[in-house]
Design an enzyme around this catalytic site. Structure first.
Site, PDB file in Angstrom:
ATOM      1  N   HIS A 108      -0.906   5.802  -5.757  1.00  0.00           N
ATOM      2  CA  HIS A 108      -1.260   6.869  -6.694  1.00  0.00           C
ATOM      3  C   HIS A 108      -1.779   6.329  -8.025  1.00  0.00           C
ATOM      4  O   HIS A 108      -2.349   7.075  -8.813  1.00  0.00           O
ATOM      5  CB  HIS A 108      -0.078   7.820  -6.911  1.00  0.00           C
ATOM      6  CG  HIS A 108       1.031   7.288  -7.761  1.00  0.00           C
ATOM      7  ND1 HIS A 108       2.159   6.701  -7.244  1.00  0.00           N
ATOM      8  CD2 HIS A 108       1.198   7.262  -9.103  1.00  0.00           C
ATOM      9  CE1 HIS A 108       2.977   6.346  -8.213  1.00  0.00           C
ATOM     10  NE2 HIS A 108       2.404   6.677  -9.370  1.00  0.00           N
ATOM     11  N   ASP A 138       2.627   5.069  -0.270  1.00  0.00           N
ATOM     12  CA  ASP A 138       2.264   4.968  -1.688  1.00  0.00           C
ATOM     13  C   ASP A 138       2.078   3.520  -2.127  1.00  0.00           C
ATOM     14  O   ASP A 138       2.527   3.117  -3.203  1.00  0.00           O
ATOM     15  CB  ASP A 138       3.310   5.655  -2.572  1.00  0.00           C
ATOM     16  CG  ASP A 138       2.766   5.927  -3.987  1.00  0.00           C
ATOM     17  OD1 ASP A 138       1.532   5.963  -4.142  1.00  0.00           O
ATOM     18  OD2 ASP A 138       3.575   6.080  -4.907  1.00  0.00           O
ATOM     19  N   SER A 216       4.819   2.691 -12.803  1.00  0.00           N
ATOM     20  CA  SER A 216       4.476   2.772 -11.388  1.00  0.00           C
ATOM     21  C   SER A 216       3.704   1.540 -10.934  1.00  0.00           C
ATOM     22  O   SER A 216       2.704   1.165 -11.538  1.00  0.00           O
ATOM     23  CB  SER A 216       3.634   4.015 -11.115  1.00  0.00           C
ATOM     24  OG  SER A 216       4.391   5.179 -11.241  1.00  0.00           O
TER      25      SER A 216
END
Length: 372
Positions: A108, A138, A216
């Site tokens: 993402h 992911d 992230s």
């Protein structure tokens, strides 16, 4: 787990969000002396942690009100001029896997990016090329051309991680580069459904080390400075809870992404929930219930996708899956794991309860094409 970059603190910016410890440092040890185990761990891996900046252009849908010729004729230039496109920026983290410039991050963070810029800790920046993305887990691999002498993160083994082990998160939260936070491993094998991202196929490491938007893709370290997970998700409604993809899962996915650019995931094609006898009884006692469910432990099929392996095999809504290849199935997470670990095209013998009958259906897995 967010499907797109997490929000950034500046306008028009939207940032993306062990080997078993033989001798765990005590809290007192961590706080005493000029250097701590945290310092040593970060010094070992920190140079290999990168910042990832992304840019992508999105097309706005024109507002019919403002584009109507009638209103344009009477109001003219007083109506706002709507730009047909908008430039979005994102921010995330990652870490270098090998000296050739292969970087692991979250899908993402870089998904649909028109431009990816990788900044090293020493300040150098490079254009990044996305080599592979797997939305189901992911994970993504990015490549930079920066010579052959890059710092490399040391990978540990998430299979040896225990609840209570130290957890060190490194990344660029909210645009603050090279930020380190410390906590512990709160629990293991937290399913993606429990986290609230049911479109993923993951069991997360849960930690209370502070993880914020921009973390992230960055590494979660053990006390030895080995990567045990990839910081991925936070819960906006729960302070101090973050989630990381176990590094053992990431290792396998990263290899496939480097080689093939994608990962093939087998699927059956059902929407499902965990069933217990108590839940089934509640349903059956409800006069408004449209279906009677066998009062057993298993997985209740809520929906069967059209043209899916499950549909071809004859699985129906209301069936309860109780075994796969002789293995008892007691939860939706367990069934998903069994399917994920199977091979594409493998025929699974699925035992179901349908009303008072028990049947065994042969289901041939196919490749999952779209998780949306």
């Amino acid at each position: 787990m967010p499907s797109e970059a997490e929000p950034a603190p500046t306008a028009n910016v939207a940032p993306a969000a062990a080997t078993q410890i033989a001798q765990r440092p005590s809290p007192a040890t961590a706080a005493v002396g000029s250097s701590s185990f945290v310092t040593s761990a970060v010094n070992r891996v920190g140079p290999a942690v990168v910042r990832i900046d992304t840019e992508k252009t999105i097309t706005r849908r024109a507002d019919p009100f403002f584009e109507d010729p009638f209103f344009r004729r009477f109001f003219g230039d007083s109506l706002p001029q709507m730009s047909p496109t908008e430039q979005l920026r994102g921010l995330g983290s990652g870490f270098i896997l090998d000296k050739s410039g292969v970087i692991l991050t979250n899908a993402h963070v870089v998904d649909n990016a028109d431009k990816v810029t990788v900044r090293l800790k020493d300040g150098r920046t490079f254009e990044g090329k996305v080599r592979g993305i797997d939305e189901v887990t992911d994970l993504a691999v990015v490549k930079i051309n920066a010579g052959s002498d890059l710092p490399v993160a040391t990978l540990g083994s998430s299979s040896n991680v225990q609840v209570g082990d130290w957890a060190i998160a490194v990344g660029n939260p909210l645009g603050f580069d090279n930020t380190v936070t410390l906590g512990i491993v709160s629990t293991l094998k937290r399913s993606s459904a429990q986290v609230g991202i049911s479109d993923k196929r993951l069991d997360f490491i849960q930690t209370d080390a502070a993880i914020n938007p921009g973390n992230s893709g960055g590494p979660l370290l053990n006390a030895q400075g080995e990567v045990i997970g990839i910081n991925t998700a936070i819960r906006a409604d729960a302070m101090g809870i973050g989630f990381a993809i176990p590094i053992d899962k990431a290792k396998a996915i990263a290899g496939q992404l480097q080689r093939d650019g994608k990962v093939a995931h087998p699927y059956l094609g059902v929407q499902m929930v965990t069933l217990t006898p108590q839940l089934a009884k509640q349903n059956n006692n409800d006069p408004n219930s449209s279906i009677e469910i066998p009062e057993v432990n298993g997985v209740l099929v809520m929906r069967v996708m059209q043209n899916s392996p499950a549909a071809s095999a004859g699985i129906r809504r209301g069936d309860v899956i109780v075994q796969v290849d002789g293995q008892p199935i007691t939860s939706a997470e367990q069934l998903q794991s069994v399917v994920e670990d199977s091979r594409l095209g493998q025929v699974l013998q699925v035992k179901i309860r349908r009303g008072n009958q028990t049947q065994v259906l042969s289901v041939r897995t196919a490749e999952l094409q779209d998780i949306s």
